[in-house]
Design an enzyme around this catalytic site. Structure first.
Site, PDB file in Angstrom:
ATOM      1  N   CYS A  72      -2.988 -43.429 -12.494  1.00  0.00           N
ATOM      2  CA  CYS A  72      -2.797 -44.718 -11.830  1.00  0.00           C
ATOM      3  C   CYS A  72      -2.076 -44.470 -10.512  1.00  0.00           C
ATOM      4  O   CYS A  72      -1.090 -43.727 -10.478  1.00  0.00           O
ATOM      5  CB  CYS A  72      -1.977 -45.666 -12.725  1.00  0.00           C
ATOM      6  SG  CYS A  72      -1.637 -47.285 -11.993  1.00  0.00           S
ATOM      7  N   CYS A  92      14.915 -53.353  -4.440  1.00  0.00           N
ATOM      8  CA  CYS A  92      14.489 -51.947  -4.403  1.00  0.00           C
ATOM      9  C   CYS A  92      15.527 -51.039  -3.759  1.00  0.00           C
ATOM     10  O   CYS A  92      16.024 -51.311  -2.655  1.00  0.00           O
ATOM     11  CB  CYS A  92      13.162 -51.839  -3.646  1.00  0.00           C
ATOM     12  SG  CYS A  92      12.468 -50.172  -3.674  1.00  0.00           S
ATOM     13  N   CYS A  97      12.292 -55.440   0.346  1.00  0.00           N
ATOM     14  CA  CYS A  97      12.338 -55.985  -1.012  1.00  0.00           C
ATOM     15  C   CYS A  97      13.765 -55.859  -1.562  1.00  0.00           C
ATOM     16  O   CYS A  97      14.298 -54.750  -1.697  1.00  0.00           O
ATOM     17  CB  CYS A  97      11.367 -55.245  -1.915  1.00  0.00           C
ATOM     18  SG  CYS A  97       9.663 -55.233  -1.282  1.00  0.00           S
ATOM     19  N   CYS A 100       1.432 -41.993 -13.440  1.00  0.00           N
ATOM     20  CA  CYS A 100       1.488 -43.004 -12.390  1.00  0.00           C
ATOM     21  C   CYS A 100       2.035 -42.367 -11.118  1.00  0.00           C
ATOM     22  O   CYS A 100       3.190 -41.931 -11.086  1.00  0.00           O
ATOM     23  CB  CYS A 100       2.366 -44.172 -12.823  1.00  0.00           C
ATOM     24  SG  CYS A 100       1.829 -44.938 -14.381  1.00  0.00           S
ATOM     25  N   ARG A 137       3.705 -53.345 -20.979  1.00  0.00           N
ATOM     26  CA  ARG A 137       4.498 -52.118 -20.845  1.00  0.00           C
ATOM     27  C   ARG A 137       5.961 -52.446 -20.571  1.00  0.00           C
ATOM     28  O   ARG A 137       6.263 -53.226 -19.677  1.00  0.00           O
ATOM     29  CB  ARG A 137       3.943 -51.256 -19.719  1.00  0.00           C
ATOM     30  CG  ARG A 137       4.636 -49.905 -19.546  1.00  0.00           C
ATOM     31  CD  ARG A 137       4.031 -49.136 -18.399  1.00  0.00           C
ATOM     32  NE  ARG A 137       2.582 -49.136 -18.472  1.00  0.00           N
ATOM     33  CZ  ARG A 137       1.772 -49.009 -17.428  1.00  0.00           C
ATOM     34  NH1 ARG A 137       2.283 -48.870 -16.213  1.00  0.00           N
ATOM     35  NH2 ARG A 137       0.466 -49.016 -17.595  1.00  0.00           N
ATOM     36  N   CYS A 139      -3.359 -52.990 -12.710  1.00  0.00           N
ATOM     37  CA  CYS A 139      -2.053 -52.983 -13.376  1.00  0.00           C
ATOM     38  C   CYS A 139      -1.113 -53.791 -12.500  1.00  0.00           C
ATOM     39  O   CYS A 139      -0.901 -53.457 -11.336  1.00  0.00           O
ATOM     40  CB  CYS A 139      -1.567 -51.545 -13.530  1.00  0.00           C
ATOM     41  SG  CYS A 139       0.113 -51.368 -14.163  1.00  0.00           S
ATOM     42  N   CYS A 198      11.541 -46.550   3.091  1.00  0.00           N
ATOM     43  CA  CYS A 198      10.535 -47.598   3.112  1.00  0.00           C
ATOM     44  C   CYS A 198      10.890 -48.649   4.167  1.00  0.00           C
ATOM     45  O   CYS A 198      12.040 -49.074   4.265  1.00  0.00           O
ATOM     46  CB  CYS A 198      10.425 -48.255   1.736  1.00  0.00           C
ATOM     47  SG  CYS A 198       9.120 -49.517   1.650  1.00  0.00           S
TER      48      CYS A 198
END
Length: 385
Positions: free
Chosen positions: A142, A72, A69, A109, A272, A202, A65
């Protein structure tokens, strides 16, 4: 406790607590913890009974990626030894999803690392959604693909997506401390795009990154204003090789207080328990079911989770039941999902304390509980659903 009686009354009426009341929940002592759980549990049962919705993650593209962040393991410059692979083919993703569905999951998901999808990526995910729904007509899908460009949410909706996930993660005032390659406003914009396209939004948070109680309350109140149908609460998994590897700020008790606060602020929303529950809640996971009505089954994106069989046994032993595909998750006034499903905001329709400082002290690092995923999607090994 007058505070808890007030919060229960407001939760049953879908009335927003004050910021002071939300902060007071986080400031309660461990001696009062069971009272807090019992009070928030009344609100949870009023709107969701004793049902637990199971969700299953499929990591379509792992690692590599370009975003930075700090939390992560897939970030730019991450030294975490995670699985790295490019896009799964639709049949591979469908096969991975089938394992979770066989274990009782109601929603799949589909997640892909990266800043956001190209139009070609949207085509790939659309083909994957269709492949999954051809095999499982009633499954909810999702997508979680990062920042959306104009028209992409509509295309995902047309392909059969039911929801879109994009978390706010932390408060606007501290967002720049954890990510510099995009902004908090970018994230809000993507949630709004999903909502406007008629997808069930979400959006949630990550606790344990060194934030204050005020930061936690800020992000949860921002989420209430955005009005998502589901709010995932993640607890930071401090991966070695990431900037937050030393952030062990959570105790099981604090995690429960955070979940209770989220339930009081978002009483009729699917709350969740997401990543990190095994690492930080540990043997107190069953208590969290009295606060949240939804969990992930099995493994996460890059880390191992509790075995699916153990999840199912925990739910049954705690006196809850797995929500079936024939049952509607949200209360009747929200049951339409997506645009206009909620009320009170939405795009359609004491002093600061450091994390872990209230009640019990921050725990010693439990690096033994952080296990990199080596099975399931992207490997030749069976998943643990």
């Amino acid at each position: 406790m007058d505070l808890l009686n007030t919060l229960v009354d407001k939760g049953l009426r879908r009335e927003t607590p004050t910021r002071a009341e939300a902060l007071a929940v986080l400031a309660t002592s461990d001696d009062d913890l069971l009272e807090v759980v019992a009070a928030a549990g009344k609100v949870r049962r009023h709107w969701f009974g004793r049902r637990v919705k199971l969700n299953y993650l499929v990591n379509l593209k792992s690692g590599l990626c370009p975003e930075d962040c700090s939390y992560c393991s897939q970030r730019l410059g991450s030294e975490a030894g995670i699985l790295k692979y490019t896009w799964l083919k639709p049949d591979q993703a469908s096969q991975a999803a089938a394992a979770g569905l066989a274990g009782g999951a109601k929603r799949v998901c589909l997640v892909a690392s990266g800043r956001g999808p190209t139009d070609r990526d949207v085509d790939r995910v659309s083909d994957t959604i269709k492949a999954i729904k051809e095999q499982n007509e009633d499954v909810e899908v999702c997508a979680c693909l990062g920042l959306l460009s104009h028209g992409q949410a509509e295309r995902l909706r047309e392909a059969g997506a039911d929801a879109y996930n994009h978390n706010l993660n932390t408060s606007e005032s501290t967002y720049g401390d954890i990510t510099t390659t995009h902004t908090y406003a970018d994230r809000v914009d993507t949630v709004r795009k999903a909502h406007a396209a008629g997808l069930s939004a979400c959006s949630g948070l990550i606790a344990g990154m060194g934030e204050s109680d005020e930061d936690l309350v800020d992000v949860v109140f921002s989420l209430r204003e955005l009005d998502p149908d589901s709010v995932p609460v993640n607890f930071l998994i401090p991966f070695e090789g990431t900037p937050l590897a030393k952030e062990w700020n959570l105790t099981p008790q604090r995690c429960l207080r955070i979940l209770a606060m989220v339930r009081f602020v978002c009483p009729d929303v699917e709350v969740r328990i997401a990543g990190g529950r095994e690492v930080h809640l540990r043997t107190m996971q069953p208590l969290a079911l009295h606060l949240a009505n939804s969990v992930f089954l099995g493994d996460y994106l890059t880390s191992e989770g509790q075995a699916g069989k153990a999840d199912l046994e925990m739910i049954a032993d705690a006196g809850f039941e797995v929500e079936g595909t024939d049952q509607v998750t949200l209360p009747e006034h929200r049951a339409g999902g997506g645009c206009g499903s909620g009320e009170g905001g939405g795009v359609c329709g004491p002093a600061a304390t450091e994390a872990g400082s209230c009640g019990s002290a921050a725990e010693e690092p439990r690096t033994d509980l952080v296990a990199v995923r080596r099975r399931g999607a992207g490997t030749d090994l069976a998943p643990n659903a």
